[in-house]
Write an enzyme that holds these catalytic residues in place. Structure first.
Site, PDB file in Angstrom:
ATOM      1  N   LYS A 162      68.918 -13.570   1.413  1.00  0.00           N
ATOM      2  CA  LYS A 162      68.597 -14.995   1.596  1.00  0.00           C
ATOM      3  C   LYS A 162      68.146 -15.656   0.306  1.00  0.00           C
ATOM      4  O   LYS A 162      68.101 -16.890   0.234  1.00  0.00           O
ATOM      5  CB  LYS A 162      67.532 -15.160   2.691  1.00  0.00           C
ATOM      6  CG  LYS A 162      68.148 -14.974   4.065  1.00  0.00           C
ATOM      7  CD  LYS A 162      67.204 -15.306   5.187  1.00  0.00           C
ATOM      8  CE  LYS A 162      67.932 -15.165   6.527  1.00  0.00           C
ATOM      9  NZ  LYS A 162      66.979 -15.058   7.645  1.00  0.00           N
ATOM     10  N   HIS A 187      66.024  -6.146   4.683  1.00  0.00           N
ATOM     11  CA  HIS A 187      67.237  -6.510   5.432  1.00  0.00           C
ATOM     12  C   HIS A 187      67.765  -7.902   5.102  1.00  0.00           C
ATOM     13  O   HIS A 187      68.956  -8.128   5.086  1.00  0.00           O
ATOM     14  CB  HIS A 187      67.024  -6.348   6.952  1.00  0.00           C
ATOM     15  CG  HIS A 187      66.024  -7.285   7.553  1.00  0.00           C
ATOM     16  ND1 HIS A 187      64.670  -7.047   7.523  1.00  0.00           N
ATOM     17  CD2 HIS A 187      66.168  -8.473   8.202  1.00  0.00           C
ATOM     18  CE1 HIS A 187      64.034  -8.030   8.144  1.00  0.00           C
ATOM     19  NE2 HIS A 187      64.925  -8.920   8.555  1.00  0.00           N
ATOM     20  N   ASP A 188      66.869  -8.845   4.866  1.00  0.00           N
ATOM     21  CA  ASP A 188      67.309 -10.232   4.648  1.00  0.00           C
ATOM     22  C   ASP A 188      67.163 -10.675   3.203  1.00  0.00           C
ATOM     23  O   ASP A 188      67.106 -11.881   2.932  1.00  0.00           O
ATOM     24  CB  ASP A 188      66.499 -11.182   5.541  1.00  0.00           C
ATOM     25  CG  ASP A 188      67.166 -11.391   6.890  1.00  0.00           C
ATOM     26  OD1 ASP A 188      68.384 -11.112   7.007  1.00  0.00           O
ATOM     27  OD2 ASP A 188      66.474 -11.836   7.826  1.00  0.00           O
ATOM     28  N   ASP A 200      65.006  -6.386  14.389  1.00  0.00           N
ATOM     29  CA  ASP A 200      64.976  -7.753  13.864  1.00  0.00           C
ATOM     30  C   ASP A 200      65.029  -8.782  14.990  1.00  0.00           C
ATOM     31  O   ASP A 200      64.267  -9.744  15.006  1.00  0.00           O
ATOM     32  CB  ASP A 200      66.154  -7.942  12.889  1.00  0.00           C
ATOM     33  CG  ASP A 200      66.030  -9.223  12.063  1.00  0.00           C
ATOM     34  OD1 ASP A 200      64.891  -9.670  11.816  1.00  0.00           O
ATOM     35  OD2 ASP A 200      67.077  -9.758  11.646  1.00  0.00           O
ATOM     36  N   HIS A 240      74.266 -14.324   3.878  1.00  0.00           N
ATOM     37  CA  HIS A 240      73.123 -13.585   3.332  1.00  0.00           C
ATOM     38  C   HIS A 240      73.357 -12.080   3.445  1.00  0.00           C
ATOM     39  O   HIS A 240      72.838 -11.304   2.662  1.00  0.00           O
ATOM     40  CB  HIS A 240      71.791 -14.008   3.970  1.00  0.00           C
ATOM     41  CG  HIS A 240      71.528 -13.451   5.344  1.00  0.00           C
ATOM     42  ND1 HIS A 240      72.021 -14.026   6.482  1.00  0.00           N
ATOM     43  CD2 HIS A 240      70.828 -12.363   5.753  1.00  0.00           C
ATOM     44  CE1 HIS A 240      71.621 -13.323   7.542  1.00  0.00           C
ATOM     45  NE2 HIS A 240      70.892 -12.307   7.117  1.00  0.00           N
ATOM     46  N   HIS A 246      73.255  -5.656   9.509  1.00  0.00           N
ATOM     47  CA  HIS A 246      72.241  -5.848  10.556  1.00  0.00           C
ATOM     48  C   HIS A 246      72.580  -6.988  11.520  1.00  0.00           C
ATOM     49  O   HIS A 246      71.870  -7.188  12.501  1.00  0.00           O
ATOM     50  CB  HIS A 246      70.834  -6.017   9.955  1.00  0.00           C
ATOM     51  CG  HIS A 246      70.617  -7.290   9.206  1.00  0.00           C
ATOM     52  ND1 HIS A 246      71.059  -7.488   7.916  1.00  0.00           N
ATOM     53  CD2 HIS A 246      69.990  -8.449   9.550  1.00  0.00           C
ATOM     54  CE1 HIS A 246      70.715  -8.697   7.513  1.00  0.00           C
ATOM     55  NE2 HIS A 246      70.072  -9.303   8.484  1.00  0.00           N
ATOM     56  N   HIS A 247      73.657  -7.755  11.264  1.00  0.00           N
ATOM     57  CA  HIS A 247      74.093  -8.777  12.233  1.00  0.00           C
ATOM     58  C   HIS A 247      75.417  -8.431  12.905  1.00  0.00           C
ATOM     59  O   HIS A 247      76.013  -9.284  13.560  1.00  0.00           O
ATOM     60  CB  HIS A 247      74.203 -10.147  11.555  1.00  0.00           C
ATOM     61  CG  HIS A 247      72.865 -10.740  11.194  1.00  0.00           C
ATOM     62  ND1 HIS A 247      71.984 -11.229  12.132  1.00  0.00           N
ATOM     63  CD2 HIS A 247      72.259 -10.902   9.988  1.00  0.00           C
ATOM     64  CE1 HIS A 247      70.891 -11.680  11.514  1.00  0.00           C
ATOM     65  NE2 HIS A 247      71.041 -11.479  10.212  1.00  0.00           N
TER      66      HIS A 247
HETATM   67 FE   LIG Z   1      69.558 -11.354   8.646  1.00  0.00          FE
HETATM   68 FE   LIG Z   2      64.688 -10.834   9.612  1.00  0.00          FE
END
Ligand SMILES: [Fe+2]
Ligand SMILES: [Fe+2]
Length: 414
Positions: free
Chosen positions: A257, A253-254, A356, A282, A308-309
């Site tokens: 970054k 998911h991240d 998350d 990200h 996801h945000h």
């Molecule tokens: Fe994230």
């Molecule tokens: Fe995360």
């Protein structure tokens, strides 16, 4: 078994080849092994390698346990919760002995083991649950001289439901099955290693993004999905396929970054508005990594990294933006991209959002201490319908005992 059902063996083997995530695969391997010999229960263990402590012997870690009899005592759709434990690879326990000697162990009655045997039966599970273990067959999973794990199937049932010993035929069937299962496992371990390597790259940037964090988030996401799918009567094959790709997609998911600089990601204390805007990107960097790919895993990983945000009520980020050019697609009067809301947010993104946040609030970060679980749960509840999809929040709470056991499973080192 008498007559070996070759068709079902062939079918099981080809289906194992389709699963890509090692955890989903181990669960399925155990299920297939039990089905082949009509075992009421069983467990699968994976070998853990020596870690930093070189004096520590290799050990087996329980990965999944299944028990049809105990399952029937639970409310429909509820999963059994079991705790993490290790078995040393030595002659003292049955699975340890099987791993140590790399040979199949067929025991007709666990409470009547030959006194010359080096191992003994640990009856604590029976005492705890009231289950009566009688027959067992324990076999090693070995590929290219390497021990990968052990499967133990328990209580073979005849067609009238009586518990009987496992037969010589069962030994042959499961030995054959093991060689196919280990081939699938080797492949899935390679995939997992590759994913973890990508995670480690983003971890170099953001120290909060550890292997344990992504394993927990992926584990929670799979359980939330599975409970939802159970309630919606989704077919098991479809559930398994989605669990498989969701587990991998959620781990990533991240991953975007990797593109954010250390100076911002590792900055202690408050970020400026500009710095926060950089971090928010990200999601777009992550989506970009999977742009133009067509496999179901890549599509799902892209959805998750991208959304996801986002918030259920449309207040999240990045909103309606082109993930390649970063150009807004739908904007408000001021020209800012509109947030995606409700069903505009891909399902997997909505699931991972809860997983998350649940994990992040309960963990220590450079800018905050870990919250207590009650406080975290209260916060999740509060954000139902604003930040989170209310149906998924409900499902999250229904599956909480399993989520808590996953949290324990992946809690070492942080
Ligand atoms: Fe994230
Ligand atoms: Fe995360």
């Amino acid at each position: 078994m008498g007559e070996v059902d070759f068709k079902s063996i062939v079918r099981a083997n080809s289906e194992l080849a389709r699963i890509q995530d090692i955890d989903i695969l181990l669960e399925r391997i155990l299920l297939e092994a039990r089905k082949m010999v009509n075992a009421d229960a069983g467990s699968i263990y994976a070998k853990q390698a020596k870690e930093e402590d070189a004096t520590e012997a290799d050990k087996l870690l329980i990965k999944y346990a299944q028990n049809d009899t105990l399952q029937k005592t639970l409310p429909p759709g509820q999963k059994q919760v079991y705790s993490r434990f290790y078995v040393p690879i030595n002659e003292k326990s049955i699975s340890g002995y099987c791993a140590f000697m790399r040979k199949i162990v067929n025991i007709p009655d666990m409470y009547d083991i030959d006194s010359s045997a080096p191992y003994s039966f640990n009856s604590s599970f029976d005492k705890l649950t009231g289950y009566k273990t009688v027959s067992s067959l324990t076999f090693p999973l070995v590929a290219e001289e390497q021990l990968l794990g052990v499967i133990q199937v328990l209580n073979k049932k005849d067609k009238d439901g009586n518990v009987i010993p496992f037969s010589g035929d069962d030994e042959i069937v499961l030995t054959n099955f093991a060689s196919n299962a280990t081939a699938a496992m080797q492949r899935a371990y390679l995939t997992r290693a590759m994913i973890l390597r990508m995670v480690r790259m983003s971890e170099l940037r953001d120290p909060a993004e550890t292997g344990n964090h992504v394993n927990r988030v992926a584990g929670y996401a799979v359980e939330i999905y599975d409970r939802w799918a159970y309630k919606r009567n989704v077919r098991e094959e479809e559930r398994e396929h989605f669990r498989d790709i969701l587990r991998i997609g959620a781990m990533l998911h991240d991953v975007g970054k990797v593109a954010i600089s250390d100076a911002i990601l590792k900055k202690p204390g408050r970020l400026t508005e500009e710095e926060f805007a950089v971090i928010k990107n990200h999601t777009l960097h992550g989506a970009n990594l999977f742009e133009g790919t067509v496999s179901p895993i890549d599509r799902l990983a892209m959805d998750i990294a991208f959304t996801h945000h986002e918030n259920w009520d449309g207040t999240g980020y990045p909103g309606w933006v082109d993930p390649v050019t970063f150009a807004p697609i739908k904007t408000d009067e001021s020209g800012k991209p509109l947030g995606k809301k409700g069903a505009e947010i891909p399902f997997a993104g909505r699931i991972v959002a809860i997983a998350d946040v649940f994990d992040a609030l309960g963990s220590k970060r450079v800018y905050k201490e870990a919250w207590g679980e009650d406080q975290v749960l209260e916060e999740i509840r509060k954000m139902s319908g604003t930040k989170f999809d209310p149906e998924l929040v409900e499902v999250f709470f229904e599956t909480l005992p399993v989520i808590q056991s996953i949290k324990k499973l992946y809690s070492e080192g942080d």
